[in-house]
Design a protein around this motif. Sequence first.
Motif, PDB file in Angstrom:
ATOM      1  N   ILE A 272       0.828  -1.248  -0.017  1.00  0.00           N
ATOM      2  CA  ILE A 272       0.016  -0.060   0.052  1.00  0.00           C
ATOM      3  C   ILE A 272       0.748   1.315   0.022  1.00  0.00           C
ATOM      4  N   ARG A 273       2.081   1.216   0.758  1.00  0.00           N
ATOM      5  CA  ARG A 273       2.921   2.518   0.834  1.00  0.00           C
ATOM      6  C   ARG A 273       3.873   2.409  -0.190  1.00  0.00           C
TER       7      ARG A 273
ATOM      8  N   GLY B 198       1.098   3.263  -4.774  1.00  0.00           N
ATOM      9  CA  GLY B 198       0.119   2.436  -4.118  1.00  0.00           C
ATOM     10  C   GLY B 198      -0.279   1.089  -5.018  1.00  0.00           C
TER      11      GLY B 198
ATOM     12  N   ARG C 257      -5.352   4.421   0.347  1.00  0.00           N
ATOM     13  CA  ARG C 257      -3.818   4.830   1.022  1.00  0.00           C
ATOM     14  C   ARG C 257      -3.795   5.437   1.995  1.00  0.00           C
TER      15      ARG C 257
END
Length: 336
Positions: free
Chosen positions: A104-105, A109, A209
Amino acid sequence: MEQGRETFCCDEDTFGNVYQMMTTLGRGAFATVKLAFHVPTVSYVAVKILANGKGNCARNNNEVDIMRSLVHQHIIKFFQEVQTREMTYLIMDYASKGDLLRQIRKPGGLQECEARRLFAQVVQAVKYCHDNCIVHRDIKANNILIDASGNAKLCDFGLAVKVVPGTKLKTFCGTLAYCDRELFGVEPYDGYASDVWNLGVLLYYMVARHLPFQVSSSAGLRQQILAANFSVPHHVPSDIFSIIVELLMINPDRRPTISQILRRPMIRDSKAQASWNSIQSLPGTPSPSIVGTMAGMGYQREGIIECLRDQKYNQAMAKYLSLQHRAPGETAAITR
């Protein structure tokens, strides 16, 4: 020792000769997870390290028992429990691409198609747990691992419990930003509906996000959660938006069950790369090549077959599962 449960006991030196510890993969309130090299099979495994002691015994045993009972393609595979005087080691499959939080990071993303696919796989894993009367209670991005093939694996059953449907829970647990609003009340709560809320927070995080509730103070975060005060970014597609709103319903009775979630178009139409009910079976019919390899290591063929048939999770079964993981095409499904 409980009937039907086998635990390999040894001293720290013996354990260190078999499993050579390497880097730390993660730390939690009760455990540390390390990457280890399994010398006999020349392969990498993940090792969860739990401290022994009066206060930890019941919790450790509960986690091991639950992990033994869950065999699913989107749940991290359990190989063996090893105990020394000071520690309990849970030997598990190593997911080489890290956790979902890292995905996700990363810059840019998750792509939308990836978010859909991975979330569908997580839902499959949770459905399998719920079908077996197990509530996870800590579903979050850190507890979703990604394997070498890019598929999701639900992990960390340290807070999981077996719950008869209709029975309510009382214990507050989990990660605050993911916590269901009912956990802050005085009344018992529905653990199954709480898992569904966790999934709502997870899906939001995957597509936005950032978490839906993100006040810096614990008190402020609690108020946001109690009011279900969140907004979905405009770029989120309408079908994903609809599921997030359903999963984060204030009234737990209005949240969909896992089976209902699987019928939503977003999940039903996603390319999860597996059928909904595809469950990996424990190897009741052993692979001749793996048995032959183990026989060359000094294991008795009859003993290998017996431990797989009876699901003993002893040293021989751990060795077989590790070798099987290295050569998945060699396995045969169990027949009952």
